[in-house]
Design a protein around this motif. Sequence first.
Motif, PDB file in Angstrom:
ATOM      1  N   THR A 157       0.987  -1.268   0.062  1.00 50.90           N
ATOM      2  CA  THR A 157       0.057  -0.105  -0.007  1.00 50.90           C
ATOM      3  C   THR A 157       0.816   1.244   0.006  1.00 50.90           C
ATOM      4  OG1 THR A 157      -0.213  -0.055   2.317  1.00 50.90           O
ATOM      5  CG2 THR A 157      -1.951  -1.116   1.173  1.00 50.90           C
ATOM      6  N   GLU A 158       0.416   2.390  -0.839  1.00 48.13           N
ATOM      7  CA  GLU A 158       1.383   3.509  -0.831  1.00 48.13           C
ATOM      8  C   GLU A 158       0.490   4.645   0.104  1.00 48.13           C
ATOM      9  OE1 GLU A 158       3.665   4.506  -3.787  1.00 48.13           O
ATOM     10  OE2 GLU A 158       3.941   2.502  -4.550  1.00 48.13           O
ATOM     11  N   GLU A 159       1.187   5.004   0.898  1.00 50.96           N
ATOM     12  CA  GLU A 159       0.832   6.210   1.628  1.00 50.96           C
ATOM     13  C   GLU A 159       1.835   7.191   1.634  1.00 50.96           C
ATOM     14  OE1 GLU A 159      -0.454   5.066   5.628  1.00 50.96           O
ATOM     15  OE2 GLU A 159      -1.263   3.182   4.935  1.00 50.96           O
ATOM     16  N   GLN A 160       1.331   8.497   0.653  1.00 52.06           N
ATOM     17  CA  GLN A 160       2.212   9.342   0.711  1.00 52.06           C
ATOM     18  C   GLN A 160       2.122  10.310   1.934  1.00 52.06           C
ATOM     19  OE1 GLN A 160       1.106  12.514  -2.110  1.00 52.06           O
ATOM     20  NE2 GLN A 160       2.654  12.228  -3.055  1.00 52.06           N
ATOM     21  N   GLU A 161       3.499  10.523   2.338  1.00 52.98           N
ATOM     22  CA  GLU A 161       3.649  11.364   3.895  1.00 52.98           C
ATOM     23  C   GLU A 161       4.167  12.582   3.488  1.00 52.98           C
ATOM     24  OE1 GLU A 161       6.596  10.769   7.742  1.00 52.98           O
ATOM     25  OE2 GLU A 161       6.278   8.947   6.496  1.00 52.98           O
ATOM     26  N   THR A 162       3.220  13.383   4.202  1.00 50.10           N
ATOM     27  CA  THR A 162       3.432  14.837   4.056  1.00 50.10           C
ATOM     28  C   THR A 162       3.789  15.579   5.324  1.00 50.10           C
ATOM     29  OG1 THR A 162       1.792  15.030   2.110  1.00 50.10           O
ATOM     30  CG2 THR A 162       2.704  17.163   3.234  1.00 50.10           C
ATOM     31  N   LEU A 163       4.717  16.414   5.783  1.00 54.52           N
ATOM     32  CA  LEU A 163       5.143  16.741   6.920  1.00 54.52           C
ATOM     33  C   LEU A 163       4.488  18.225   6.951  1.00 54.52           C
ATOM     34  CD1 LEU A 163       8.769  15.897   6.875  1.00 54.52           C
ATOM     35  CD2 LEU A 163       7.052  14.695   7.941  1.00 54.52           C
ATOM     36  N   LYS A 164       4.442  18.871   8.173  1.00 56.80           N
ATOM     37  CA  LYS A 164       3.983  20.139   8.409  1.00 56.80           C
ATOM     38  C   LYS A 164       4.902  20.994   7.373  1.00 56.80           C
ATOM     39  CE  LYS A 164       2.268  19.921  13.151  1.00 56.80           C
ATOM     40  NZ  LYS A 164       2.597  20.580  14.472  1.00 56.80           N
ATOM     41  N   GLY A 165       4.218  22.101   6.835  1.00 54.28           N
ATOM     42  CA  GLY A 165       4.545  22.920   5.890  1.00 54.28           C
ATOM     43  C   GLY A 165       4.722  22.332   4.289  1.00 54.28           C
ATOM     44  N   GLU A 175       4.795  -2.549   5.659  1.00 49.64           N
ATOM     45  CA  GLU A 175       4.700  -3.967   5.820  1.00 49.64           C
ATOM     46  C   GLU A 175       3.336  -4.228   5.286  1.00 49.64           C
ATOM     47  OE1 GLU A 175       6.358  -2.166   8.539  1.00 49.64           O
ATOM     48  OE2 GLU A 175       8.210  -2.774   7.435  1.00 49.64           O
ATOM     49  N   MET A 176       2.311  -3.430   5.106  1.00 46.79           N
ATOM     50  CA  MET A 176       1.067  -3.684   4.617  1.00 46.79           C
ATOM     51  C   MET A 176       1.195  -3.837   3.230  1.00 46.79           C
ATOM     52  SD  MET A 176      -1.083  -1.358   7.402  1.00 46.79           S
ATOM     53  CE  MET A 176      -2.212  -1.248   6.146  1.00 46.79           C
ATOM     54  N   ALA A 177       0.319  -4.935   2.603  1.00 44.43           N
ATOM     55  CA  ALA A 177       0.040  -4.785   1.366  1.00 44.43           C
ATOM     56  C   ALA A 177      -1.275  -5.549   1.057  1.00 44.43           C
ATOM     57  CB  ALA A 177       1.032  -5.877   0.770  1.00 44.43           C
ATOM     58  N   LYS A 178      -1.704  -5.155  -0.360  1.00 42.81           N
ATOM     59  CA  LYS A 178      -3.111  -5.922  -0.604  1.00 42.81           C
ATOM     60  C   LYS A 178      -2.862  -7.062  -1.683  1.00 42.81           C
ATOM     61  CE  LYS A 178      -7.162  -4.541  -3.397  1.00 42.81           C
ATOM     62  NZ  LYS A 178      -7.862  -3.708  -4.275  1.00 42.81           N
ATOM     63  N   VAL A 179      -3.431  -8.111  -1.118  1.00 41.84           N
ATOM     64  CA  VAL A 179      -3.381  -9.408  -1.872  1.00 41.84           C
ATOM     65  C   VAL A 179      -3.783  -9.320  -3.549  1.00 41.84           C
ATOM     66  CG1 VAL A 179      -3.951 -11.702  -1.789  1.00 41.84           C
ATOM     67  CG2 VAL A 179      -3.439 -10.851   0.242  1.00 41.84           C
ATOM     68  N   ILE A 180      -3.142  -9.665  -4.294  1.00 44.27           N
ATOM     69  CA  ILE A 180      -3.302  -9.634  -5.759  1.00 44.27           C
ATOM     70  C   ILE A 180      -3.571 -11.041  -6.298  1.00 44.27           C
ATOM     71  CG2 ILE A 180      -2.538  -9.007  -8.054  1.00 44.27           C
ATOM     72  CD1 ILE A 180      -3.114  -6.652  -6.184  1.00 44.27           C
ATOM     73  N   ILE A 236      -3.190  -7.433   4.179  1.00 45.06           N
ATOM     74  CA  ILE A 236      -2.295  -8.286   4.921  1.00 45.06           C
ATOM     75  C   ILE A 236      -1.075  -7.251   5.570  1.00 45.06           C
ATOM     76  CG2 ILE A 236      -2.856 -10.239   3.792  1.00 45.06           C
ATOM     77  CD1 ILE A 236      -0.014 -10.101   2.602  1.00 45.06           C
ATOM     78  N   LEU A 237      -0.617  -7.797   6.952  1.00 44.63           N
ATOM     79  CA  LEU A 237       0.517  -7.477   7.435  1.00 44.63           C
ATOM     80  C   LEU A 237       1.538  -8.426   7.299  1.00 44.63           C
ATOM     81  CD1 LEU A 237       1.775  -4.857   9.100  1.00 44.63           C
ATOM     82  CD2 LEU A 237       0.824  -6.111  11.221  1.00 44.63           C
TER      83      LEU A 237
END
Length: 104
Positions: A23-31, A44-49, A73-74
Motif C-alpha cells: 500500500t502506498e501512503e504519501q507522507e506529508t510533513l508540516k509545511g 509492511e502492509m500490502a493488498k493481496v493480488i 495483510i501485514l
Amino acid sequence: MAGTAQKKITLKPLGNRVLAQRTEEQETLKGGIIVPDSAKKKQEMAKVIAVGPGNKTEDGKVLPMPVKVGDIILMDRYAGQEVTIEDEEYILVKADDIVAIVEK
C-alpha cells in the motif's frame, strides 16, 4: 506496429505463496513537504493480488490459504521476493510470513 496488441503478463503464485502489492501512503510533513519514497521505510502492509493453491500434505490434501484476493495483510518486514511486472512493483511472500489480516 499498428494493430498488434501487447500480451499482458500475469503471475500465478505456486504452493503457499501470495502475490501482493504494498500500500502506498504519501507522507506529508508540516509545511507541505512530501517525503520521497526513498527516504521512507517500506510498508509492511500490502493488498493481496493473487494466491497460490496452498501446500499439499503428505496424504495429498491441499491446505487452504489463510488469505484471499483483496485482503489487506501485514507481513514480516524482510519477508518475500520483490518483483516488477510491467512497471508495477509487487512482493511474493509465503503464507507463513503473513502475520495478520487488516480489517477496517
